[in-house]
Design a protein around this motif. Structure first.
Motif, PDB file in Angstrom:
ATOM      1  N   ALA A  41       0.828  -1.208   0.000  1.00  0.00           N
ATOM      2  CA  ALA A  41       0.000   0.000   0.000  1.00  0.00           C
ATOM      3  C   ALA A  41       0.861   1.256   0.000  1.00  0.00           C
ATOM      4  O   ALA A  41       0.566   2.226  -0.723  1.00  0.00           O
ATOM      5  N   ARG A  42       1.923   1.255   0.786  1.00  0.00           N
ATOM      6  CA  ARG A  42       2.815   2.421   0.805  1.00  0.00           C
ATOM      7  C   ARG A  42       3.495   2.623  -0.543  1.00  0.00           C
ATOM      8  O   ARG A  42       3.614   3.756  -1.030  1.00  0.00           O
ATOM      9  N   THR A  43       3.937   1.534  -1.153  1.00  0.00           N
ATOM     10  CA  THR A  43       4.626   1.653  -2.433  1.00  0.00           C
ATOM     11  C   THR A  43       3.695   2.186  -3.509  1.00  0.00           C
ATOM     12  O   THR A  43       4.046   3.109  -4.265  1.00  0.00           O
ATOM     13  N   VAL A  44       2.500   1.628  -3.595  1.00  0.00           N
ATOM     14  CA  VAL A  44       1.541   2.079  -4.605  1.00  0.00           C
ATOM     15  C   VAL A  44       1.109   3.519  -4.320  1.00  0.00           C
ATOM     16  O   VAL A  44       0.966   4.334  -5.248  1.00  0.00           O
ATOM     17  N   GLY A  45       0.909   3.861  -3.043  1.00  0.00           N
ATOM     18  CA  GLY A  45       0.533   5.237  -2.711  1.00  0.00           C
ATOM     19  C   GLY A  45       1.618   6.239  -3.075  1.00  0.00           C
ATOM     20  O   GLY A  45       1.336   7.317  -3.609  1.00  0.00           O
ATOM     21  N   SER A  46       2.878   5.900  -2.797  1.00  0.00           N
ATOM     22  CA  SER A  46       3.983   6.781  -3.173  1.00  0.00           C
ATOM     23  C   SER A  46       4.079   6.944  -4.681  1.00  0.00           C
ATOM     24  O   SER A  46       4.314   8.042  -5.197  1.00  0.00           O
ATOM     25  N   LEU A  47       3.872   5.849  -5.402  1.00  0.00           N
ATOM     26  CA  LEU A  47       3.912   5.919  -6.860  1.00  0.00           C
ATOM     27  C   LEU A  47       2.785   6.798  -7.403  1.00  0.00           C
ATOM     28  O   LEU A  47       3.009   7.655  -8.269  1.00  0.00           O
ATOM     29  N   LEU A  48       1.579   6.631  -6.882  1.00  0.00           N
ATOM     30  CA  LEU A  48       0.453   7.435  -7.350  1.00  0.00           C
ATOM     31  C   LEU A  48       0.648   8.911  -7.024  1.00  0.00           C
ATOM     32  O   LEU A  48       0.317   9.787  -7.842  1.00  0.00           O
ATOM     33  N   ASN A  49       1.188   9.220  -5.857  1.00  0.00           N
ATOM     34  CA  ASN A  49       1.449  10.620  -5.505  1.00  0.00           C
ATOM     35  C   ASN A  49       2.484  11.247  -6.434  1.00  0.00           C
ATOM     36  O   ASN A  49       2.345  12.406  -6.849  1.00  0.00           O
ATOM     37  N   SER A  50       3.520  10.496  -6.774  1.00  0.00           N
ATOM     38  CA  SER A  50       4.540  11.029  -7.671  1.00  0.00           C
ATOM     39  C   SER A  50       3.973  11.281  -9.068  1.00  0.00           C
ATOM     40  O   SER A  50       4.213  12.346  -9.672  1.00  0.00           O
ATOM     41  N   VAL A  51       3.199  10.332  -9.569  1.00  0.00           N
ATOM     42  CA  VAL A  51       2.588  10.513 -10.892  1.00  0.00           C
ATOM     43  C   VAL A  51       1.598  11.672 -10.874  1.00  0.00           C
ATOM     44  O   VAL A  51       1.555  12.496 -11.812  1.00  0.00           O
ATOM     45  N   LEU A  52       0.801  11.762  -9.807  1.00  0.00           N
ATOM     46  CA  LEU A  52      -0.164  12.849  -9.700  1.00  0.00           C
ATOM     47  C   LEU A  52       0.522  14.205  -9.681  1.00  0.00           C
ATOM     48  O   LEU A  52       0.110  15.142 -10.380  1.00  0.00           O
ATOM     49  N   THR A  53       1.585  14.349  -8.904  1.00  0.00           N
ATOM     50  CA  THR A  53       2.301  15.626  -8.825  1.00  0.00           C
ATOM     51  C   THR A  53       2.890  16.016 -10.174  1.00  0.00           C
ATOM     52  O   THR A  53       2.788  17.179 -10.596  1.00  0.00           O
ATOM     53  N   ALA A  54       3.490  15.057 -10.871  1.00  0.00           N
ATOM     54  CA  ALA A  54       4.100  15.359 -12.170  1.00  0.00           C
ATOM     55  C   ALA A  54       3.041  15.783 -13.192  1.00  0.00           C
ATOM     56  O   ALA A  54       3.223  16.761 -13.932  1.00  0.00           O
ATOM     57  N   VAL A  55       1.934  15.064 -13.239  1.00  0.00           N
ATOM     58  CA  VAL A  55       0.893  15.367 -14.234  1.00  0.00           C
ATOM     59  C   VAL A  55       0.242  16.715 -13.950  1.00  0.00           C
ATOM     60  O   VAL A  55       0.088  17.554 -14.856  1.00  0.00           O
ATOM     61  N   VAL A  56      -0.146  16.947 -12.689  1.00  0.00           N
ATOM     62  CA  VAL A  56      -0.807  18.205 -12.349  1.00  0.00           C
ATOM     63  C   VAL A  56       0.124  19.385 -12.556  1.00  0.00           C
ATOM     64  O   VAL A  56      -0.278  20.435 -13.084  1.00  0.00           O
TER      65      VAL A  56
END
Length: 254
Positions: A79-94
């Protein structure tokens, strides 16, 4: 003329501010949603304790507590790994989309910039292709749950227990106590002994003994050969001693 330019600049500045506010709001909402989902997954009850499995509670009581602890730790780590990955992708895209809209708010042509970013991305991709390969492999390993913390895995380099699974590397404790750092992109073939029905071969028994057939051959064939020499020597000496005694006991002729 000056007043018109000032009014245009103020309007552009207001539009850019609105774009930034909208981008920040979208980032905060999505970031909060990801954090809530990750926390819910981490706090979720283990599979063995769900209501749907209450009928199997008497049988599940005998399960090793270590298995439960590893299952919980593994789920939290994923869960931590997937959450960190999603946060990084979200920050880059936004950040990228908001930046382009801010430039468009100031009437700047972003087409050449997009082309330059594409060329720069290709150059970075060629220069860091191994790093990107490791990250993509780590994402696939995490999402597919190929292995996790506590699993015993076997690769072409090492056999050991997994201690950490990241997006770039996997940390494995080898059987000889060596701590291995495996790059996810270089793991071409891997076996998970904890998921299958692994049985160690005869030459790898924990007690270090050989196979029963080999032990029987060694014990049954070597022992008589060793004992044959002393036995034959003893019988020969006994026969010679008996003949000597017989000759002494016979009376002399006439």
């Amino acid at each position: 003329m000056t007043t018109a330019l000032e009014n245009t600049f103020v309007e552009d500045l207001i539009n850019a501010g609105i774009v930034l506010a909208v981008g920040l709001a979208v980032w905060l909402v999505l970031h909060y949603a990801i954090r809530i989902v990750v926390k819910r997954v981490q706090a979720d009850s283990p599979v063995l304790e769900r209501r749907s499995l209450r009928w199997a509670a008497p049988m599940l009581r005998n399960i090793d507590p270590v298995v439960r602890a590893l299952d919980q730790e593994r789920r939290v780590q994923r869960a931590r790994t997937v959450g960190s990955l999603l946060n990084s992708v979200l920050t880059a895209v936004v950040a990228t989309v908001t930046g382009f809209y801010v430039l468009m708010a100031f009437n700047i042509n972003v087409a050449p910039l997009i082309a330059s970013v594409g060329v720069l991305g290709i150059a970075i991709g060629f220069g860091c292709q191994q790093l990107i390969r490791d990250f993509l492999a780590g994402i696939c390993i995490t999402l597919e749950d190929q292995y996790g913390i506590g699993d015993v895995i076997q690769t072409s380099e090492v056999v050991g227990s997994v201690e950490y699974v990241g997006l770039r590397i996997t940390r494995v404790m080898g059987e000889d106590g060596t701590l291995w750092y495996l790059r996810n992109g270089e793991i071409l073939r891997l076996g998970n002994r904890s998921k299958g029905h692994y049985q160690p071969p005869a030459e790898e028994l924990p007690d270090g003994g050989a196979a029963p057939a080999a032990a029987g051959t060694a014990a049954g064939g070597a022992a008589p050969a060793v004992a044959a020499g002393p036995a034959s020597d003893t019988n020969g000496q006994a026969g010679e001693q008996a003949r000597t005694d017989t000759q002494r006991a016979e009376p002399p002729a006439g």
